[in-house]
Design a protein around this motif. Structure first.
Motif, PDB file in Angstrom:
ATOM      1  N   ILE A 131     -15.609  64.133 -13.438  1.00  0.00           N
ATOM      2  CA  ILE A 131     -14.816  62.904 -13.351  1.00  0.00           C
ATOM      3  C   ILE A 131     -14.061  62.756 -14.666  1.00  0.00           C
ATOM      4  O   ILE A 131     -14.660  62.738 -15.733  1.00  0.00           O
ATOM      5  N   LEU A 132     -12.758  62.679 -14.558  1.00  0.00           N
ATOM      6  CA  LEU A 132     -11.919  62.489 -15.726  1.00  0.00           C
ATOM      7  C   LEU A 132     -11.572  61.018 -15.821  1.00  0.00           C
ATOM      8  O   LEU A 132     -10.820  60.490 -15.008  1.00  0.00           O
ATOM      9  N   SER A 133     -12.186  60.344 -16.780  1.00  0.00           N
ATOM     10  CA  SER A 133     -11.888  58.929 -16.959  1.00  0.00           C
ATOM     11  C   SER A 133     -10.812  58.809 -18.021  1.00  0.00           C
ATOM     12  O   SER A 133     -10.831  59.507 -19.028  1.00  0.00           O
ATOM     13  N   GLN A 134      -9.869  57.963 -17.758  1.00  0.00           N
ATOM     14  CA  GLN A 134      -8.765  57.825 -18.681  1.00  0.00           C
ATOM     15  C   GLN A 134      -8.527  56.349 -18.941  1.00  0.00           C
ATOM     16  O   GLN A 134      -8.492  55.542 -18.013  1.00  0.00           O
ATOM     17  N   THR A 135      -8.365  56.020 -20.176  1.00  0.00           N
ATOM     18  CA  THR A 135      -8.057  54.638 -20.529  1.00  0.00           C
ATOM     19  C   THR A 135      -6.704  54.618 -21.196  1.00  0.00           C
ATOM     20  O   THR A 135      -6.396  55.485 -22.017  1.00  0.00           O
ATOM     21  N   GLU A 136      -5.924  53.690 -20.825  1.00  0.00           N
ATOM     22  CA  GLU A 136      -4.589  53.531 -21.390  1.00  0.00           C
ATOM     23  C   GLU A 136      -4.491  52.136 -21.990  1.00  0.00           C
ATOM     24  O   GLU A 136      -5.031  51.178 -21.454  1.00  0.00           O
ATOM     25  N   SER A 137      -3.790  52.030 -23.062  1.00  0.00           N
ATOM     26  CA  SER A 137      -3.565  50.707 -23.622  1.00  0.00           C
ATOM     27  C   SER A 137      -2.144  50.280 -23.255  1.00  0.00           C
ATOM     28  O   SER A 137      -1.224  51.095 -23.268  1.00  0.00           O
ATOM     29  N   PHE A 138      -2.018  49.074 -22.880  1.00  0.00           N
ATOM     30  CA  PHE A 138      -0.706  48.548 -22.536  1.00  0.00           C
ATOM     31  C   PHE A 138      -0.681  47.065 -22.870  1.00  0.00           C
ATOM     32  O   PHE A 138      -1.705  46.424 -22.985  1.00  0.00           O
ATOM     33  N   ASN A 139       0.512  46.554 -23.020  1.00  0.00           N
ATOM     34  CA  ASN A 139       0.666  45.137 -23.331  1.00  0.00           C
ATOM     35  C   ASN A 139       0.631  44.346 -22.041  1.00  0.00           C
ATOM     36  O   ASN A 139       1.324  44.689 -21.075  1.00  0.00           O
ATOM     37  N   LEU A 140      -0.152  43.335 -22.022  1.00  0.00           N
ATOM     38  CA  LEU A 140      -0.253  42.465 -20.858  1.00  0.00           C
ATOM     39  C   LEU A 140       0.177  41.071 -21.299  1.00  0.00           C
ATOM     40  O   LEU A 140      -0.389  40.499 -22.221  1.00  0.00           O
ATOM     41  N   TYR A 141       1.207  40.597 -20.645  1.00  0.00           N
ATOM     42  CA  TYR A 141       1.722  39.271 -20.968  1.00  0.00           C
ATOM     43  C   TYR A 141       1.435  38.346 -19.801  1.00  0.00           C
ATOM     44  O   TYR A 141       1.541  38.763 -18.645  1.00  0.00           O
ATOM     45  N   HIS A 142       1.088  37.148 -20.066  1.00  0.00           N
ATOM     46  CA  HIS A 142       0.914  36.169 -19.004  1.00  0.00           C
ATOM     47  C   HIS A 142       1.432  34.823 -19.528  1.00  0.00           C
ATOM     48  O   HIS A 142       1.525  34.582 -20.730  1.00  0.00           O
ATOM     49  N   GLY A 143       1.794  34.043 -18.630  1.00  0.00           N
ATOM     50  CA  GLY A 143       2.340  32.745 -19.009  1.00  0.00           C
ATOM     51  C   GLY A 143       1.972  31.698 -17.971  1.00  0.00           C
ATOM     52  O   GLY A 143       1.525  32.004 -16.869  1.00  0.00           O
ATOM     53  N   ALA A 144       2.152  30.469 -18.325  1.00  0.00           N
ATOM     54  CA  ALA A 144       1.864  29.371 -17.409  1.00  0.00           C
ATOM     55  C   ALA A 144       2.879  28.269 -17.673  1.00  0.00           C
ATOM     56  O   ALA A 144       3.406  28.136 -18.779  1.00  0.00           O
ATOM     57  N   GLY A 145       3.168  27.537 -16.668  1.00  0.00           N
ATOM     58  CA  GLY A 145       4.092  26.427 -16.821  1.00  0.00           C
ATOM     59  C   GLY A 145       3.513  25.193 -16.155  1.00  0.00           C
ATOM     60  O   GLY A 145       2.779  25.275 -15.162  1.00  0.00           O
ATOM     61  N   VAL A 146       3.826  24.069 -16.712  1.00  0.00           N
ATOM     62  CA  VAL A 146       3.359  22.806 -16.148  1.00  0.00           C
ATOM     63  C   VAL A 146       4.604  21.944 -15.917  1.00  0.00           C
ATOM     64  O   VAL A 146       5.444  21.791 -16.801  1.00  0.00           O
ATOM     65  N   HIS A 147       4.684  21.424 -14.730  1.00  0.00           N
ATOM     66  CA  HIS A 147       5.799  20.541 -14.409  1.00  0.00           C
ATOM     67  C   HIS A 147       5.214  19.170 -14.074  1.00  0.00           C
ATOM     68  O   HIS A 147       4.409  19.043 -13.165  1.00  0.00           O
ATOM     69  N   VAL A 148       5.605  18.171 -14.846  1.00  0.00           N
ATOM     70  CA  VAL A 148       5.114  16.814 -14.619  1.00  0.00           C
ATOM     71  C   VAL A 148       6.321  15.978 -14.193  1.00  0.00           C
ATOM     72  O   VAL A 148       7.351  15.969 -14.856  1.00  0.00           O
ATOM     73  N   SER A 149       6.175  15.286 -13.093  1.00  0.00           N
ATOM     74  CA  SER A 149       7.286  14.415 -12.657  1.00  0.00           C
ATOM     75  C   SER A 149       6.713  13.227 -11.897  1.00  0.00           C
ATOM     76  O   SER A 149       5.558  13.244 -11.481  1.00  0.00           O
ATOM     77  N   GLU A 150       7.556  12.255 -11.742  1.00  0.00           N
ATOM     78  CA  GLU A 150       7.186  11.072 -10.953  1.00  0.00           C
ATOM     79  C   GLU A 150       8.139  10.980  -9.787  1.00  0.00           C
ATOM     80  O   GLU A 150       9.321  11.255  -9.893  1.00  0.00           O
ATOM     81  N   TYR A 151       7.603  10.521  -8.737  1.00  0.00           N
ATOM     82  CA  TYR A 151       8.455  10.271  -7.551  1.00  0.00           C
ATOM     83  C   TYR A 151       8.445   8.780  -7.324  1.00  0.00           C
ATOM     84  O   TYR A 151       7.395   8.203  -7.057  1.00  0.00           O
ATOM     85  N   ILE A 152       9.606   8.169  -7.498  1.00  0.00           N
ATOM     86  CA  ILE A 152       9.719   6.715  -7.324  1.00  0.00           C
ATOM     87  C   ILE A 152      10.586   6.435  -6.112  1.00  0.00           C
ATOM     88  O   ILE A 152      11.705   6.944  -6.013  1.00  0.00           O
ATOM     89  N   LEU A 153      10.087   5.635  -5.267  1.00  0.00           N
ATOM     90  CA  LEU A 153      10.847   5.215  -4.077  1.00  0.00           C
ATOM     91  C   LEU A 153      11.208   3.748  -4.231  1.00  0.00           C
ATOM     92  O   LEU A 153      10.339   2.902  -4.320  1.00  0.00           O
TER      93      LEU A 153
END
Length: 186
Positions: free
Chosen positions: A162-184
């Motif tokens: 079994i040939l196991s191989q490990t690679e290093s790579f850049n992993l980017y993640h992000g998150a966004g939050v949207h806050v709003s009000e709904y007025i009627l």
């Protein structure tokens, strides 16, 4: 205690001979020759030169034949030949064990791990080898197989590599939050 490497003929003379200028001059003249002879005698010991890494390729090949090194390839780099010669007696002592296979694989191919059949749920009498060296491919597969065959038990069979191989790579993640009000409004 007298260290033979630093011995002086003058120091070995009795006090009355040390006082004689002719004898003491002759003794001091011999010191450099004695030290040169000690150095040449030291170089006669193959194992001392082996431990210091000062052997030639031809000497390594000859000693491998004399010491019955199980796996030997004259095309190996000198550093690997030196490691095989240093471990030859140990390989004979532990021959047939997973440790012998792992040690040989480590010297020749880098890291390696042996799993016996009961560790991974295989058939009795089989084992597999896991390595992370990408060179253990079709190019060096025969060499890898010969190396393992030279130290394994005759009743054990290598099931797979079994040939196991490990690679290093850049992993980017992000998150966004949207806050709003709904007025009627009515």
């Amino acid at each position: 205690m007298i260290n033979i490497d630093q011995i002086s003929v003058y120091d070995l003379l009795p006090p009355n001979a040390q006082a004689d200028p002719t004898v003491s001059a002759a003794a001091r003249a011999l010191d450099s020759h004695v030290q040169q002879l000690n150095k040449e005698v030291e170089d006669l010991s193959f194992y001392r030169r082996l431990m210091q890494g000062r052997i030639t390729d031809a000497e390594a090949d000859e000693r491998a034949w004399q010491d019955h090194v199980d796996f030997w390839d004259t095309t190996l780099p000198l550093e690997q030949k030196v490691q095989l010669l240093k471990n030859a007696k140990e390989f004979h002592r532990i021959k047939g064990t997973p440790g012998a296979i792992e040690d040989l694989i480590t010297i020749l191919f880098g890291e390696g791990k042996v799993e016996e059949w009961f560790q991974y749920g295989g058939e009795p009498g089989y084992f597999r080898v896991t390595t992370n060296n990408p060179e253990v491919t079709l190019d060096r597969a025969q060499e890898f197989y010969r190396a393992v065959e030279s130290v394994k038990r005759l009743t054990a069979h290598m099931e797979e590599v079994i040939l196991s191989q490990t690679e290093s790579f850049n992993l980017y993640h992000g998150a966004g939050v949207h806050v709003s009000e709904y007025i009627l409004i009515r």
